[in-house]
Motif scaffolding. Structure first.
Motif, PDB file in Angstrom:
ATOM      1  N   ILE A   1       0.838  -1.202   0.000  1.00 59.43           N
ATOM      2  CA  ILE A   1       0.000   0.000   0.000  1.00 59.43           C
ATOM      3  C   ILE A   1       0.876   1.256   0.000  1.00 59.43           C
ATOM      4  N   ARG A   2       1.936   1.247   0.790  1.00 59.64           N
ATOM      5  CA  ARG A   2       2.859   2.390   0.806  1.00 59.64           C
ATOM      6  C   ARG A   2       3.419   2.653  -0.592  1.00 59.64           C
ATOM      7  N   GLN A   3       3.867   1.606  -1.272  1.00 61.44           N
ATOM      8  CA  GLN A   3       4.437   1.765  -2.611  1.00 61.44           C
ATOM      9  C   GLN A   3       3.412   2.330  -3.591  1.00 61.44           C
ATOM     10  N   ILE A   4       2.191   1.847  -3.506  1.00 60.20           N
ATOM     11  CA  ILE A   4       1.133   2.344  -4.402  1.00 60.20           C
ATOM     12  C   ILE A   4       0.946   3.842  -4.212  1.00 60.20           C
ATOM     13  N   PHE A   5       0.808   4.273  -2.964  1.00 58.82           N
ATOM     14  CA  PHE A   5       0.443   5.671  -2.728  1.00 58.82           C
ATOM     15  C   PHE A   5       1.614   6.648  -2.776  1.00 58.82           C
ATOM     16  N   THR A   6       2.818   6.197  -2.457  1.00 65.95           N
ATOM     17  CA  THR A   6       3.959   7.094  -2.655  1.00 65.95           C
ATOM     18  C   THR A   6       4.178   7.298  -4.157  1.00 65.95           C
TER      19      THR A   6
ATOM     20  N   GLY B   1     -19.463   3.379  10.242  1.00 65.74           N
ATOM     21  CA  GLY B   1     -18.847   4.697  10.063  1.00 65.74           C
ATOM     22  C   GLY B   1     -17.749   4.779   9.025  1.00 65.74           C
ATOM     23  N   PHE B   2     -17.422   3.659   8.389  1.00 76.18           N
ATOM     24  CA  PHE B   2     -16.435   3.696   7.318  1.00 76.18           C
ATOM     25  C   PHE B   2     -17.030   4.420   6.115  1.00 76.18           C
ATOM     26  N   ASP B   3     -16.176   5.090   5.346  1.00 77.02           N
ATOM     27  CA  ASP B   3     -16.630   5.801   4.152  1.00 77.02           C
ATOM     28  C   ASP B   3     -16.684   4.898   2.937  1.00 77.02           C
ATOM     29  N   ASP B   4     -15.920   3.830   2.955  1.00 79.06           N
ATOM     30  CA  ASP B   4     -15.954   2.845   1.876  1.00 79.06           C
ATOM     31  C   ASP B   4     -15.305   1.569   2.363  1.00 79.06           C
ATOM     32  N   TYR B   5     -15.218   0.591   1.474  1.00 73.08           N
ATOM     33  CA  TYR B   5     -14.838  -0.764   1.862  1.00 73.08           C
ATOM     34  C   TYR B   5     -14.101  -1.397   0.685  1.00 73.08           C
ATOM     35  N   VAL B   6     -12.965  -2.030   0.950  1.00 73.59           N
ATOM     36  CA  VAL B   6     -12.211  -2.716  -0.097  1.00 73.59           C
ATOM     37  C   VAL B   6     -11.733  -4.052   0.453  1.00 73.59           C
TER      38      VAL B   6
ATOM     39  N   ASP C   1      -6.511  -4.766  -5.181  1.00 74.96           N
ATOM     40  CA  ASP C   1      -6.373  -4.492  -6.614  1.00 74.96           C
ATOM     41  C   ASP C   1      -5.559  -3.202  -6.733  1.00 74.96           C
ATOM     42  N   THR C   2      -4.319  -3.321  -7.158  1.00 73.09           N
ATOM     43  CA  THR C   2      -3.398  -2.187  -7.169  1.00 73.09           C
ATOM     44  C   THR C   2      -3.780  -1.099  -8.164  1.00 73.09           C
ATOM     45  N   ARG C   3      -4.660  -1.393  -9.076  1.00 72.20           N
ATOM     46  CA  ARG C   3      -5.133  -0.367 -10.021  1.00 72.20           C
ATOM     47  C   ARG C   3      -6.377   0.339  -9.508  1.00 72.20           C
TER      48      ARG C   3
ATOM     49  N   LEU D   1      -7.499   0.519  -6.217  1.00 69.03           N
ATOM     50  CA  LEU D   1      -7.405   1.170  -4.911  1.00 69.03           C
ATOM     51  C   LEU D   1      -7.091   2.661  -5.023  1.00 69.03           C
ATOM     52  N   PRO D   2      -6.122   3.081  -5.848  1.00 74.38           N
ATOM     53  CA  PRO D   2      -5.882   4.526  -5.973  1.00 74.38           C
ATOM     54  C   PRO D   2      -7.095   5.289  -6.521  1.00 74.38           C
ATOM     55  N   GLU D   3      -7.839   4.660  -7.417  1.00 78.74           N
ATOM     56  CA  GLU D   3      -9.053   5.277  -7.948  1.00 78.74           C
ATOM     57  C   GLU D   3     -10.094   5.453  -6.837  1.00 78.74           C
ATOM     58  N   LEU D   4     -10.261   4.422  -6.023  1.00 82.74           N
ATOM     59  CA  LEU D   4     -11.218   4.479  -4.918  1.00 82.74           C
ATOM     60  C   LEU D   4     -10.820   5.567  -3.927  1.00 82.74           C
ATOM     61  N   VAL D   5      -9.544   5.629  -3.579  1.00 83.39           N
ATOM     62  CA  VAL D   5      -9.064   6.642  -2.641  1.00 83.39           C
ATOM     63  C   VAL D   5      -9.327   8.046  -3.202  1.00 83.39           C
ATOM     64  N   ALA D   6      -9.028   8.261  -4.475  1.00 83.86           N
ATOM     65  CA  ALA D   6      -9.264   9.564  -5.095  1.00 83.86           C
ATOM     66  C   ALA D   6     -10.753   9.918  -5.033  1.00 83.86           C
ATOM     67  N   GLN D   7     -11.624   8.954  -5.291  1.00 86.07           N
ATOM     68  CA  GLN D   7     -13.074   9.193  -5.223  1.00 86.07           C
ATOM     69  C   GLN D   7     -13.496   9.557  -3.815  1.00 86.07           C
ATOM     70  N   VAL D   8     -13.030   8.806  -2.825  1.00 87.73           N
ATOM     71  CA  VAL D   8     -13.405   9.072  -1.430  1.00 87.73           C
ATOM     72  C   VAL D   8     -12.899  10.443  -1.003  1.00 87.73           C
TER      73      VAL D   8
END
Length: 123
Positions: free
Chosen positions: A18-23, A98-103, A108-110, A112-119
């Motif tokens: 996850i760190r590698q994806i988001f950095t 209380g979670f805003d979304d769920y994965v 899925d490394t492609r 997850l970044p899309e979901l984070v951007a949407q949230v």
């Protein structure tokens, strides 16, 4: 200024992934290996988003989200549940908690970044 993401995950391999994806996507990333440490880091740094594992020893993700939502300076922080369980009704249970979304894992490394951007745009 890059958005801050806090990863709260007890599995080191998952944290590294996850760190590698988001950095790579330009986020500032912080990591915690358990719920209590994650709460302390959230209080100290007030991230824009938290990726929170549900199944952790000591303090699971549902206990952490309860504390986050009851802490005035953290209750508006976006939180995505990350779990290896994907039973019928689990997503709804997480959203009701209380979670805003769920994965689900494996991540899925492609997507997850899309979901984070949407949230994050729901701020």
């Amino acid at each position: 200024m890059p958005k801050k993401i806090l990863i709260v995950e007890d599995n080191e391999q998952n944290r590294v992934l996850i760190r590698q994806i988001f950095t790579h996507h330009g986020y500032e990333v912080m990591e915690a290996h358990d719920g209590p440490t994650g709460l302390a880091m959230a209080c100290a740094h007030v991230p824009d988003l938290i990726l929170l594992d549900i199944q952790m020893p000591v303090m699971n993700g549902f206990m952490v989200i309860r504390e986050l939502r009851n802490t005035p300076e953290l209750k508006k922080v976006k939180v995505i549940a990350v779990t290896s369980f994907a039973m019928k009704g689990d997503r709804e249970k997480a959203l009701e908690a209380g979670f805003d979304d769920y994965v689900t894992k494996p991540i899925d490394t492609r997507k997850l970044p899309e979901l984070v951007a949407q949230v994050l745009t729901r701020m």
